[in-house]
Design an enzyme around this catalytic site. Structure first.
Site, PDB file in Angstrom:
ATOM      1  N   ARG A  52       0.841  -1.215   0.000  1.00 53.97           N
ATOM      2  CA  ARG A  52       0.000   0.000   0.000  1.00 53.97           C
ATOM      3  C   ARG A  52       0.871   1.259   0.000  1.00 53.97           C
ATOM      4  NH1 ARG A  52      -4.350   0.559   4.677  1.00 53.97           N
ATOM      5  NH2 ARG A  52      -2.485   0.971   5.910  1.00 53.97           N
ATOM      6  N   ARG A 100       9.517  26.874  -0.456  1.00 53.34           N
ATOM      7  CA  ARG A 100       8.069  26.676  -0.558  1.00 53.34           C
ATOM      8  C   ARG A 100       7.495  27.146  -1.893  1.00 53.34           C
ATOM      9  NH1 ARG A 100       3.088  28.603   0.279  1.00 53.34           N
ATOM     10  NH2 ARG A 100       1.595  27.169   1.252  1.00 53.34           N
ATOM     11  N   HIS A 102       4.276  25.472  -4.610  1.00 49.81           N
ATOM     12  CA  HIS A 102       3.345  24.342  -4.678  1.00 49.81           C
ATOM     13  C   HIS A 102       3.812  23.205  -5.598  1.00 49.81           C
ATOM     14  CE1 HIS A 102       0.825  27.195  -2.642  1.00 49.81           C
ATOM     15  NE2 HIS A 102      -0.182  26.321  -2.556  1.00 49.81           N
ATOM     16  N   LYS A 147      -2.927   6.891   1.229  1.00 47.93           N
ATOM     17  CA  LYS A 147      -2.761   7.079   2.688  1.00 47.93           C
ATOM     18  C   LYS A 147      -1.901   8.322   2.918  1.00 47.93           C
ATOM     19  CE  LYS A 147      -2.138   4.353   6.909  1.00 47.93           C
ATOM     20  NZ  LYS A 147      -3.375   4.721   7.589  1.00 47.93           N
ATOM     21  N   LEU A 205      -9.900   4.224   2.267  1.00 48.46           N
ATOM     22  CA  LEU A 205      -8.586   3.603   2.339  1.00 48.46           C
ATOM     23  C   LEU A 205      -8.799   2.094   2.387  1.00 48.46           C
ATOM     24  CD1 LEU A 205      -5.513   4.286   2.739  1.00 48.46           C
ATOM     25  CD2 LEU A 205      -5.886   3.563   5.093  1.00 48.46           C
TER      26      LEU A 205
HETATM   27  N1  PLP Z   1      -9.550   4.152   6.923  1.00 51.39           N
HETATM   28  C1  PLP Z   1      -8.806   5.207   7.289  1.00 51.39           C
HETATM   29  C2  PLP Z   1      -9.215   6.560   6.865  1.00 51.39           C
HETATM   30  C3  PLP Z   1      -7.641   5.020   8.046  1.00 51.39           C
HETATM   31  O1  PLP Z   1      -6.893   6.069   8.411  1.00 51.39           O
HETATM   32  C4  PLP Z   1      -7.294   3.698   8.455  1.00 51.39           C
HETATM   33  C5  PLP Z   1      -6.115   3.457   9.267  1.00 51.39           C
HETATM   34  O2  PLP Z   1      -5.419   4.338   9.702  1.00 51.39           O
HETATM   35  C6  PLP Z   1      -8.116   2.641   8.061  1.00 51.39           C
HETATM   36  C7  PLP Z   1      -9.238   2.899   7.286  1.00 51.39           C
HETATM   37  C8  PLP Z   1      -7.789   1.232   8.456  1.00 51.39           C
HETATM   38  O3  PLP Z   1      -6.644   0.792   7.769  1.00 51.39           O
HETATM   39  P1  PLP Z   1      -5.702  -0.340   8.363  1.00 51.39           P
HETATM   40  O4  PLP Z   1      -6.559  -1.542   8.571  1.00 51.39           O
HETATM   41  O5  PLP Z   1      -4.669  -0.539   7.298  1.00 51.39           O
HETATM   42  O6  PLP Z   1      -5.142   0.186   9.640  1.00 51.39           O
END
Ligand code: PLP
Length: 283
Positions: A52, A100, A102, A147, A205
């Site tokens: 990931r 800085r 963007h 993430k 996520l």
């Molecule tokens: N969704 C979000 C927005 C998150 O920040 C997280 C974990 O931090 C999860 C879901 C769960 O992900 P994981 O099972 O990989 O911890």
């Protein structure tokens, strides 16, 4: 024991560990992260976290700061130097430090920070009694599959949950469908016993714990549909639960103050939880 962090090439005491004031993580939230659980001194699902991480970096066009085998060595070393048996590893990679502006800098070396700390195992009472969630509008961007360290909506949502006496806030999109929690994935079990969770689209996520639970569900032959569900459907569900690296699987027994099912953890969630916890312990 002093806490040790890996920062841009060095293992340092926390009080000496620092990143540049023009680091793009600090100025633009231009970075990504992972949180990996440590159980019995071993990393839980390290491979999936690294897959990931690679994907998040690729989507943001941030160069990996080092090859994956080297990264694994650093992670292992930070766990060891901090004497973590049960706890978490936190890993952040930003696009690096640059004046800085963007647009991407022409030359910046990605910043890698790895920390680890001991934590208490998730409170077993939460698993036994279940937890409450509230629902809030999902005000995030359209790439929640990355993430990213840009977590302000998640921070505000979690705080709102805390102030409401709830464990988590389930975010709801414009169609009234639950996307996910602020740091957890959301699940329900319908009246006919089907487990439902949103498919891993760009609105959520793709949790590593989510993937592990999906594996268990498929292996055990439970009915499963990956689709969005509404708040109304969740409130009328037989069971509900959430998953994450730090929470494992926790039964949701109240949504916006209303009981889910009988207002007690349901049997399917409890079975999945027990199987997952045993698997993670044997990682
Ligand atoms: N969704 C979000 C927005 C998150 O920040 C997280 C974990 O931090 C999860 C879901 C769960 O992900 P994981 O099972 O990989 O911890």
């Amino acid at each position: 024991m002093s806490r040790i962090a890996y920062v841009a090439g060095q293992y340092l005491m926390h009080r000496q560990a620092a990143v540049h004031i023009e680091d793009r993580g600090f100025q633009f939230a231009d970075g990504v992260y992972e949180v990996i659980a440590v159980r019995g001194g071993r990393l839980v699902d390290e491979e999936r976290h690294l897959v990931r991480l690679r994907r998040s970096l690729g989507e943001l066009r941030i160069d990996p700061p080092m090859a994956e085998p080297a990264l694994k060595v650093v992670i292992g070393e930070v766990v060891r130097r901090n004497g973590v048996d049960t706890g978490i590893v936190y890993l952040q990679i930003t696009r690096g430090a640059a004046p800085r502006e963007h647009a991407f800098p022409k030359a910046a070396t990605p910043t890698l920070v790895v920390t680890a700390r001991r934590t208490k195992p998730p409170d077993p009472r939460l698993g036994e009694d279940g937890i409450a969630v509230i629902t809030i509008p999902d005000i995030r961007w359209q790439r929640c599959d990355i993430k990213s360290v840009a977590l302000i909506p998640n921070v505000l949502g979690k705080q709102q949950a805390r102030e409401a006496g709830a464990f988590e806030a389930w975010q709801v999109d414009r169609d009234g469908e639950v996307t996910e929690g602020t740091s957890t994935n959301a699940w329900i079990v319908t009246a006919d016993g089907t487990v439902v969770t949103r498919a891993a689209d760009t609105a959520i996520l793709n949790g590593v714990t989510r993937l592990a639970i999906l594996d268990i569900i498929r292996r055990e032959g439970y009915r499963l549909v990956e689709r969005p569900f509404t708040v109304a459907e969740a409130k009328a569900a037989r069971e509900a639960f959430l998953t994450s690296t730090t929470a494992d699987l926790l039964p949701v027994v109240r949504i916006d103050g209303a009981p889910v099912g009988e207002g007690r953890p349901g049997p399917l969630g409890q079975k999945l939880r027990a199987t997952y916890v045993a698997l993670a312990a044997a990682a």
